[in-house]
Design a protein around this motif. Structure first.
Motif, PDB file in Angstrom:
ATOM      1  N   VAL A   1       0.843  -1.187   0.000  1.00 30.96           N
ATOM      2  CA  VAL A   1       0.000   0.000   0.000  1.00 30.96           C
ATOM      3  C   VAL A   1       0.885   1.246   0.000  1.00 30.96           C
ATOM      4  CG1 VAL A   1      -0.216   0.012   2.525  1.00 30.96           C
ATOM      5  CG2 VAL A   1      -1.958   1.142   1.135  1.00 30.96           C
TER       6      VAL A   1
ATOM      7  N   GLN B   1      -3.637   4.087   2.834  1.00 34.45           N
ATOM      8  CA  GLN B   1      -3.800   3.409   4.120  1.00 34.45           C
ATOM      9  C   GLN B   1      -4.557   4.276   5.125  1.00 34.45           C
ATOM     10  OE1 GLN B   1      -0.075   1.873   5.633  1.00 34.45           O
ATOM     11  NE2 GLN B   1      -1.011   0.869   7.381  1.00 34.45           N
ATOM     12  N   THR B   2      -5.006   5.424   4.689  1.00 35.88           N
ATOM     13  CA  THR B   2      -5.658   6.355   5.623  1.00 35.88           C
ATOM     14  C   THR B   2      -7.038   5.865   6.065  1.00 35.88           C
ATOM     15  OG1 THR B   2      -6.389   7.616   3.690  1.00 35.88           O
ATOM     16  CG2 THR B   2      -4.406   8.391   4.818  1.00 35.88           C
ATOM     17  N   SER B   3      -7.703   5.071   5.247  1.00 29.66           N
ATOM     18  CA  SER B   3      -9.019   4.547   5.618  1.00 29.66           C
ATOM     19  C   SER B   3      -8.948   3.123   6.160  1.00 29.66           C
ATOM     20  CB  SER B   3      -9.964   4.573   4.407  1.00 29.66           C
ATOM     21  OG  SER B   3     -10.190   5.896   3.975  1.00 29.66           O
ATOM     22  N   MET B   4      -8.042   2.319   5.603  1.00 31.20           N
ATOM     23  CA  MET B   4      -7.886   0.925   6.027  1.00 31.20           C
ATOM     24  C   MET B   4      -6.467   0.726   6.547  1.00 31.20           C
ATOM     25  SD  MET B   4      -9.922  -1.153   3.012  1.00 31.20           S
ATOM     26  CE  MET B   4      -9.572  -2.745   3.766  1.00 31.20           C
ATOM     27  N   GLU B   5      -6.311   0.926   7.838  1.00 32.53           N
ATOM     28  CA  GLU B   5      -4.982   0.819   8.446  1.00 32.53           C
ATOM     29  C   GLU B   5      -4.389  -0.568   8.243  1.00 32.53           C
ATOM     30  OE1 GLU B   5      -2.786   1.448  12.790  1.00 32.53           O
ATOM     31  OE2 GLU B   5      -4.924   1.879  12.545  1.00 32.53           O
ATOM     32  N   GLU B   6      -5.258  -1.586   8.217  1.00 32.52           N
ATOM     33  CA  GLU B   6      -4.787  -2.960   8.108  1.00 32.52           C
ATOM     34  C   GLU B   6      -4.138  -3.269   6.760  1.00 32.52           C
ATOM     35  OE1 GLU B   6      -9.322  -3.053   7.372  1.00 32.52           O
ATOM     36  OE2 GLU B   6      -7.869  -1.906   8.547  1.00 32.52           O
ATOM     37  N   ALA B   7      -4.277  -2.360   5.784  1.00 32.63           N
ATOM     38  CA  ALA B   7      -3.669  -2.597   4.479  1.00 32.63           C
ATOM     39  C   ALA B   7      -2.150  -2.738   4.591  1.00 32.63           C
ATOM     40  CB  ALA B   7      -4.029  -1.469   3.510  1.00 32.63           C
TER      41      ALA B   7
ATOM     42  N   TYR C   1      -1.581  -6.306   5.390  1.00 31.57           N
ATOM     43  CA  TYR C   1      -1.847  -7.104   4.194  1.00 31.57           C
ATOM     44  C   TYR C   1      -0.661  -7.055   3.236  1.00 31.57           C
ATOM     45  CZ  TYR C   1      -6.733  -6.741   5.802  1.00 31.57           C
ATOM     46  OH  TYR C   1      -7.895  -6.777   6.539  1.00 31.57           O
ATOM     47  N   SER C   2       0.007  -5.923   3.172  1.00 30.72           N
ATOM     48  CA  SER C   2       1.179  -5.782   2.300  1.00 30.72           C
ATOM     49  C   SER C   2       2.268  -6.764   2.715  1.00 30.72           C
ATOM     50  CB  SER C   2       1.713  -4.349   2.361  1.00 30.72           C
ATOM     51  OG  SER C   2       0.747  -3.421   1.931  1.00 30.72           O
TER      52      SER C   2
END
Length: 217
Positions: A55, A127-133, A136-137
Motif C-alpha cells: 500500500v 492506508q488512511t481509511s484501512m490501516e490494516e492494508a 496485508y502488504s
C-alpha cells in the motif's frame, strides 16, 4: 508519462506459474532436511519478498533471519505452550488428528524467518481509511517468498501457534513492530501432491462457486 513497455508473458510462463501456485505446500518439521540454505538462494527469497505489492509503496516489511539454536529453542518453547492450549479447542474427533500432526519445524529447519510489519511514522497513501492494508502488504511479501521457495524446491512452513509478544521479545523487535509470520525454511525430502490437511481430511478445498458472488452477496 512513462512508456508502457513492461514485459509480457507467454502461455508457457502462465502454465509454470500456475504449477508453482497449485503445488505450493506448508512444510512440517518431519519433512526438513539437515541441509543449509545457500546464501544465493536466501537472497532470491528476500528479493521476491521485496518485490511484493504494498500500500502506497510503503514496503512495511522487516525480516529477522534466525539460525541460532538457542533462539529457535526459545521460540519452540512458546509453540509448546500455545499448542497445549489449542488442542482442547477442537471437537473430540479432531483432537486425535491435531495431536498427531507435526505442526512446526522450528528446530528441524536450518533457517527460521520472523516477518514483521513496521508501521510508518507518517501518513501512507492508500492506508488512511484501512490501516490494516499495511499488514496485508506484509502478507503479500510472504506469499511472494513462499512461491519463490517452491520454484526453488525449497520448503516453507508458517508457524502461527505462537505468542507473538514473546517472539518479539526473543528477537528484540522494536515495540511498534508487529509479528505477522514465523517461517521455517529449508530443503525437504519431498512435497505432498495435496495439502497435508486435505490428505488427513481436516478440511476440504472450497469450490470456486462457494466463494464467488456477483454484484452483491
Amino acid at each position: 508519462m512513462q512508456p508502457l513497455n513492461g514485459k509480457l508473458f507467454t502461455p508457457e510462463d502462465v502454465a509454470i506459474l500456475r504449477d508453482i501456485i497449485c503445488n505450493r505446500r506448508d512444510v512440517r518439521g518431519n519433512r526438513f532436511l539437515d541441509r543449509p540454505v545457500e546464501e544465493d538462494v536466501l537472497q532470491q527469497l528476500l528479493d521476491a519478498a521485496m518485490h511484493a505489492p504494498s500500500v502506497g509503496f510503503s514496503q512495511p516489511w522487516e525480516f529477522v533471519l534466525i539460525k541460532d539454536t538457542g533462539i529457535k529453542q526459545q521460540v519452540k518453547e512458546s509453540f509448546i505452550i500455545e499448542n497445549e492450549k489449542a488442542a482442547p479447542v477442537f471437537e473430540a474427533e479432531k483432537q486425535a488428528t491435531y495431536i498427531h500432526l507435526k505442526l512446526e519445524g522450528i528446530m528441524e529447519a536450518p533457517l527460521n524467518i520472523a516477518v514483521f510489519y513496521k508501521p510508518a511514522d507518517r501518513p501512507v497513501l492508500g492506508q488512511t481509511s484501512m490501516e490494516e492494508a499495511g499488514m496485508y502488504s506484509v502478507v503479500c511479501a510472504i506469499q511472494n517468498m513462499w512461491l519463490m521457495a517452491r520454484a526453488l524446491n525449497l520448503g516453507i512452513g508458517w508457524v502461527s501457534i505462537l505468542d507473538a509478544e514473546k517472539v518479539k521479545r526473543i528477537v528484540k523487535a522494536p515495540e511498534q513492530n508487529k509479528l505477522v509470520a514465523y517461517l521455517c525454511v529449508g530443503y525437504t525430502d519431498g512435497f505432498y501432491t495435496q495439502p497435508e490437511l486435505e490428505l488427513v481430511h481436516w478440511e476440504k478445498r472450497k469450490a470456486v462457486e462457494k466463494a464467488v458472488f456477483y454484484e452483491r452477496y
